[in-house]
Design an enzyme around this catalytic site. Structure first.
Site, PDB file in Angstrom:
ATOM      1  N   GLU A  91       0.802  -1.208   0.000  1.00  0.00           N
ATOM      2  CA  GLU A  91       0.000   0.000   0.000  1.00  0.00           C
ATOM      3  C   GLU A  91       0.847   1.275   0.000  1.00  0.00           C
ATOM      4  OE1 GLU A  91      -3.191   0.250  -0.184  1.00  0.00           O
ATOM      5  OE2 GLU A  91      -3.448   2.375   0.278  1.00  0.00           O
ATOM      6  N   ASP A  92       1.825   1.317   0.860  1.00  0.00           N
ATOM      7  CA  ASP A  92       2.519   2.583   1.096  1.00  0.00           C
ATOM      8  C   ASP A  92       3.929   2.658   0.531  1.00  0.00           C
ATOM      9  OD1 ASP A  92       0.349   3.704   2.481  1.00  0.00           O
ATOM     10  OD2 ASP A  92       0.897   2.628   4.297  1.00  0.00           O
TER      11      ASP A  92
END
Ligand code: MN
Length: 530
Positions: A91-92
């Protein structure tokens, strides 16, 4: 244990060294391969998040590091710890599933992907909130381990909520109270539930938090010396009677749980008897009842306060004997008597069955966890899913495989209006997360139902045919009206006739969505046939 200690709470908001050894030390005798794996993930995660900063000003990796540490200390497997360390890299940090699979194998890549899916949806407003609630359940049903990673992830986020911008804070706090804490509860993870609730309570309801804090203080909730005195005298009495190998610990009620109770008791703190509790942990079930006898012989118990959750466990598997006594100095204290095994389960629930022992036999651990879940899968959920095999097998046998069915069916609950998210959320919460009662069939099978359910709910929970052909009901051997509210532990026998059919009035006498829907659908079909 680390995730629940003041040390962990401090580490959440203060800079730490983040040494991989801290994680390895918390693991249960890891072998060389396990150590290497953890080190590799640690390096990988740190590099992936390099340069990223949290709202708190800490390096981003501080968050997955603590998540991994929490998982290690509650005894999870190396793969789950790795998933904790890497849970945000897709995700990041733009790491792909393929890269994770190549570096760490399919199992870890799947766990991280599962955790990513759960976190991906942002919860703006009720509509999205409800959707993500469903996703949460659906993803969980594919692999229960994902939810354990996600709960620890959320626990760390909950503890750092003060750094998050205000407009996000309330949403995260409410979501924690309405989604994550109830799931922790449903999985029997009492400690996780409590920590989640108390971490976000001040952010979700600041005014109420202050009010409850004051009530707690004014009621002497912080007077630990008094608690210690009672503790000592109970201990010495039990020892005097020759009970061996027992342990005792104090439990002070969590403020959020106190808040919920105050709401139910017209904010009258004198009606709350478990502000303090003393846990007495013994070797055997027989010792539990012996200790109950000893304390009732020595101190005056409050009438109607003895609860035997050993004979009648709660829906989430919780077992213990509760009683409340007058201590003689004007105080009242709740005693919770249980075995070591029950205590572990009450605190860690499903996780206590997942824990990583000497050998990393994941399959074995998984099946133990699933067996544990299955013992309290509501029967009606399987009936609702039209799983009629259950009627042939009898309710205590379940299909093979590692999917906890009750969670899966939550994600696809039929009969609920999905276009109305408010109603959906309400139905989910009132059906699954409110307090429930246990009703027995004459054969001794247990069906769990919402409070105030009637024999009609019970009949439909067994099977739609039984509901549709119901002519009467016997509660504890006596004929009773169909709308009679059932009480915990009632034995209910449903009388049927092939000629019978449901009555429209029944809808008003039911609590469950399932029964209402079945009755409506029968009547509708009947009308169409005419
Ligand atoms: Mn995270």
């Amino acid at each position: 244990m680390y995730p629940f200690s003041t040390e962990a709470k401090k580490a959440a908001i203060e800079p730490t060294k983040m040494m991989v050894e801290e994680i390895i030390e918390l693991m249960n005798a890891p072998d060389k391969d396990a150590k290497n794996l953890i080190e590799k993930a640690y390096q990988f995660g740190q590099k992936a998040h390099e340069g990223q900063v949290r709202y708190s000003g800490q390096p981003y990796f501080h968050h997955p590091f603590e998540t991994g540490k929490y998982l290690a200390s509650i005894g999870m497997s190396p793969n789950m710890i790795v998933a904790g360390l890497l849970h945000d890299v897709i995700e990041d940090a733009n790491v792909s599933y393929a890269t994770l699979k190549e570096e760490f194998g399919t199992d870890i890549a799947n766990l991280v992907e599962g955790a990513t899916k759960l976190g991906h949806v942002r919860y703006y407003g009720l509509r999205r909130h409800t959707e993500s609630l469903r996703k949460l359940f659906a993803a969980t049903s594919q692999d229960v381990r994902v939810i354990l990673v996600k709960l620890m992830d959320r626990l760390h986020n909950a503890r750092t909520l003060q750094f998050v911008p205000e407009h996000k804070r309330e949403r995260i706090a409410l979501e924690t109270l309405e989604v994550y804490a109830p799931i922790a509860d449903r999985l029997g993870m009492g400690l996780v539930k409590r920590e989640l609730e108390d971490a976000v309570f001040p952010h979700a309801y600041p005014k109420e938090y202050k009010k409850v804090q004051k009530i707690f203080k004014d009621a002497g909730g912080e007077d630990l010396r008094r608690l210690e005195r009672i503790h000592k005298s109970v201990r010495s009495k039990i020892a005097e009677y020759g009970v061996k190998n027992f342990q005792t610990t104090n439990r002070i009620k969590g403020l959020y749980s106190l808040y919920r109770k105050l709401e139910r008791k017209e904010w009258d703190v004198t009606k709350i008897f478990d502000l303090w509790a003393l846990r007495i942990i013994v070797d055997s079930v027989a010792d539990c009842y012996t200790v109950l006898g000893i304390v009732h012989g020595e101190w005056r118990p409050l009438p109607g306060r003895v609860k035997d959750y050993i004979a009648f466990p709660k829906p989430n598997g919780y077992r213990s004997i509760h009683t409340t006594i007058h201590t003689g100095d004007g105080s009242i204290i709740e005693l919770q008597i249980r075995t070591k095994e029950m205590n572990r389960e009450a605190q860690f629930g499903i996780a206590s069955h997942f824990s990583y022992k000497e050998s990393e036999d994941l399959k074995k651990n998984e099946s133990s966890a699933v067996r544990w879940i299955r013992q309290f899968i509501p029967l009606r959920l399987r009936v609702e899913a039209n799983d009629h095999s259950i009627l042939k097998e009898g309710p205590r046998t379940y299909t093979n495989g590692v999917t906890p069915d009750w969670i899966k069916h939550m994600a696809e609950m039929p009969g609920i209006d999905e276009t109305d998210p408010k109603a959906y959320l309400h139905d989910i919460k009132s059906d699954f997360f409110s307090h429930r009662i246990f009703i027995f069939t004459p054969r001794g099978d247990v069906i769990d139902l919402p409070i105030d359910s009637s024999p009609i709910d019970f009949a439909y929970a067994i099977h739609s045919e039984i509901g549709n052909q119901m002519t009467g009901a016997k509660i504890n051997g006596k004929l009773a009206a169909l709308g009679t509210p059932l009480k915990n532990g009632d034995i209910v026998e449903i009388l049927t006739s092939e000629k019978a059919k449901p009555n429209r009035k029944w809808i008003g006498m039911t609590k469950t969505t399932l029964a209402k829907r079945q009755i409506r659908s029968y009547l509708q079909h009947e009308q169409e046939a005419m």
